[in-house]
Design a protein around this motif. Structure first.
Motif, mmCIF file in Angstrom:
data_model
loop_
_atom_site.group_PDB
_atom_site.id
_atom_site.type_symbol
_atom_site.label_atom_id
_atom_site.label_comp_id
_atom_site.label_asym_id
_atom_site.label_seq_id
_atom_site.Cartn_x
_atom_site.Cartn_y
_atom_site.Cartn_z
ATOM 1 N N TYR A 193 1.033 -1.261 0.260
ATOM 2 C CA TYR A 193 -0.083 -0.074 -0.083
ATOM 3 C C TYR A 193 0.745 1.191 0.047
ATOM 4 O O TYR A 193 1.557 1.429 1.143
ATOM 5 C CB TYR A 193 -1.098 0.079 1.327
ATOM 6 N N SER A 194 0.859 1.751 -1.085
ATOM 7 C CA SER A 194 2.057 2.825 -1.329
ATOM 8 C C SER A 194 1.072 4.381 -1.469
ATOM 9 O O SER A 194 0.304 4.417 -2.295
ATOM 10 C CB SER A 194 2.900 2.855 -2.614
ATOM 11 N N ILE A 195 1.428 5.324 -0.461
ATOM 12 C CA ILE A 195 0.705 6.585 -0.660
ATOM 13 C C ILE A 195 1.567 7.716 -0.922
ATOM 14 O O ILE A 195 2.665 7.906 -0.280
ATOM 15 C CB ILE A 195 -0.045 6.597 0.849
ATOM 16 N N LYS B 159 -5.838 4.644 -6.833
ATOM 17 C CA LYS B 159 -6.909 5.340 -6.195
ATOM 18 C C LYS B 159 -6.540 6.900 -6.094
ATOM 19 O O LYS B 159 -5.184 7.086 -5.530
ATOM 20 C CB LYS B 159 -7.197 4.930 -4.772
ATOM 21 N N ILE B 160 -7.151 7.795 -6.770
ATOM 22 C CA ILE B 160 -6.893 9.292 -6.616
ATOM 23 C C ILE B 160 -7.897 10.119 -5.997
ATOM 24 O O ILE B 160 -9.046 9.782 -6.147
ATOM 25 C CB ILE B 160 -6.894 9.827 -8.221
ATOM 26 N N PHE B 161 -7.272 10.551 -4.940
ATOM 27 C CA PHE B 161 -8.435 11.375 -3.952
ATOM 28 C C PHE B 161 -8.426 12.944 -4.743
ATOM 29 O O PHE B 161 -7.482 13.478 -4.935
ATOM 30 C CB PHE B 161 -7.495 11.500 -2.794
ATOM 31 N N LYS B 162 -9.839 12.975 -4.799
ATOM 32 C CA LYS B 162 -9.896 14.478 -5.455
ATOM 33 C C LYS B 162 -9.771 15.633 -4.408
ATOM 34 O O LYS B 162 -9.965 15.481 -3.099
ATOM 35 C CB LYS B 162 -11.339 14.563 -5.701
ATOM 36 N N GLU C 39 -3.631 16.880 -2.019
ATOM 37 C CA GLU C 39 -2.256 17.102 -2.241
ATOM 38 C C GLU C 39 -1.441 16.128 -1.724
ATOM 39 O O GLU C 39 -1.802 15.005 -1.463
ATOM 40 C CB GLU C 39 -1.861 18.558 -1.820
ATOM 41 N N HIS C 40 -0.203 16.395 -1.839
ATOM 42 C CA HIS C 40 0.756 15.265 -1.501
ATOM 43 C C HIS C 40 0.692 14.718 -0.020
ATOM 44 O O HIS C 40 0.826 13.276 0.057
ATOM 45 C CB HIS C 40 2.532 15.804 -1.849
ATOM 46 N N LYS C 41 0.471 15.569 0.714
ATOM 47 C CA LYS C 41 0.271 14.925 2.276
ATOM 48 C C LYS C 41 -0.973 14.706 2.688
ATOM 49 O O LYS C 41 -1.615 14.452 3.764
ATOM 50 C CB LYS C 41 0.739 16.186 3.159
ATOM 51 N N LEU C 42 -1.915 14.039 1.580
ATOM 52 C CA LEU C 42 -3.235 13.330 1.944
ATOM 53 C C LEU C 42 -3.225 12.712 3.056
ATOM 54 O O LEU C 42 -4.166 12.353 3.789
ATOM 55 C CB LEU C 42 -3.993 13.105 0.672
ATOM 56 N N TYR C 43 -2.239 11.753 3.252
ATOM 57 C CA TYR C 43 -2.024 10.478 4.214
ATOM 58 C C TYR C 43 -1.729 11.196 5.465
ATOM 59 O O TYR C 43 -1.990 10.557 6.573
ATOM 60 C CB TYR C 43 -0.611 9.740 3.755
ATOM 61 N N GLY D 192 -9.567 11.874 7.073
ATOM 62 C CA GLY D 192 -10.533 10.993 6.272
ATOM 63 C C GLY D 192 -9.918 10.143 5.449
ATOM 64 O O GLY D 192 -10.470 9.181 5.100
ATOM 65 N N CYS D 193 -8.801 10.535 4.639
ATOM 66 C CA CYS D 193 -7.963 9.666 3.819
ATOM 67 C C CYS D 193 -7.445 8.534 4.605
ATOM 68 O O CYS D 193 -7.257 7.501 3.991
ATOM 69 C CB CYS D 193 -6.878 10.633 3.235
ATOM 70 N N ILE D 194 -7.016 8.865 5.879
ATOM 71 C CA ILE D 194 -6.570 7.642 6.668
ATOM 72 C C ILE D 194 -7.404 6.759 6.768
ATOM 73 O O ILE D 194 -7.062 5.517 6.762
ATOM 74 C CB ILE D 194 -6.091 8.063 8.133
#
Length: 177
Positions: free
Chosen positions: A104-106, A147-150, A153-157, A161-163
């Motif tokens: 799983y690469s974010i 999987k692209i988060f709308k 940016e880069h630090k979405l992780y 919500g993304c977590i």
């Protein structure tokens, strides 16, 4: 016995990774978790703790050192959750023999330079506003559907919500075990 999940930090390492606790709290009931600071793995000097300095050290040998070290440390089959620079380290380690079930690469933007795909399950996550994410042509060539988060940016992780969404994906194969 729980399956093993290793977590590979982003280029900041442990010092700026308080958000990692959100992942471990969610995933700890399913996995035996091992966290690795990529700076430590790559023997990156944190004395000048600035993004450009850390990045340059990884690019100029740190990725290779971290890859070799990870191969020395991990001999059994594992799952890997990797953030940013950690994703390229895990990717290269698998190509060199690391036994990964799923990677799983974010936000691992350096993957855009890779030509060979690891022989494991791959789940890649990027923000659509990350200027350095691989192109759609790269994804087509490497035959991956990320999987692209709308509007991320880069630090979405680091965002809760993304977590939650990423952790749900990681837990899914283990829900009926």
């Amino acid at each position: 016995m729980k399956p093993r999940l290793i977590i590979l930090s982003d280029l900041w390492g442990i010092e700026k990774s308080a958000w990692i606790n959100d992942y471990t709290e969610i995933l700890d009931s399913i996995f035996e978790i091992q966290y690795y600071d990529c700076c430590d793995l790559g023997q990156v000097d944190k004395l000048e703790y600035q993004e450009n300095n850390l990045h340059n050290q990884f690019i100029n040998g740190g990725i290779e050192v971290a890859t070799k070290r990870l191969l020395e440390l991990e001999k059994k089959r594992i799952d890997v959750l990797a953030f940013s620079i950690g994703g390229i380290i895990a990717w290269k380690a698998q190509l060199n023999g690391l036994k990964i079930n799923t990677l799983y690469s974010i936000s691992s933007t350096r993957l855009r330079y890779e030509k060979e795909k690891p022989k494991c399950n791959l789940s890649l996550y990027f923000g659509d506003k990350d200027n350095y994410k691989p192109t759609s042509e790269w994804f087509d060539r490497i035959e991956l559907n990320p999987k692209i988060f709308k509007n991320k940016e880069h630090k979405l992780y680091t965002e809760i919500g993304c977590i939650s969404e990423i952790c749900d994906d990681i837990k899914t194969p283990y829900n009926n075990v």
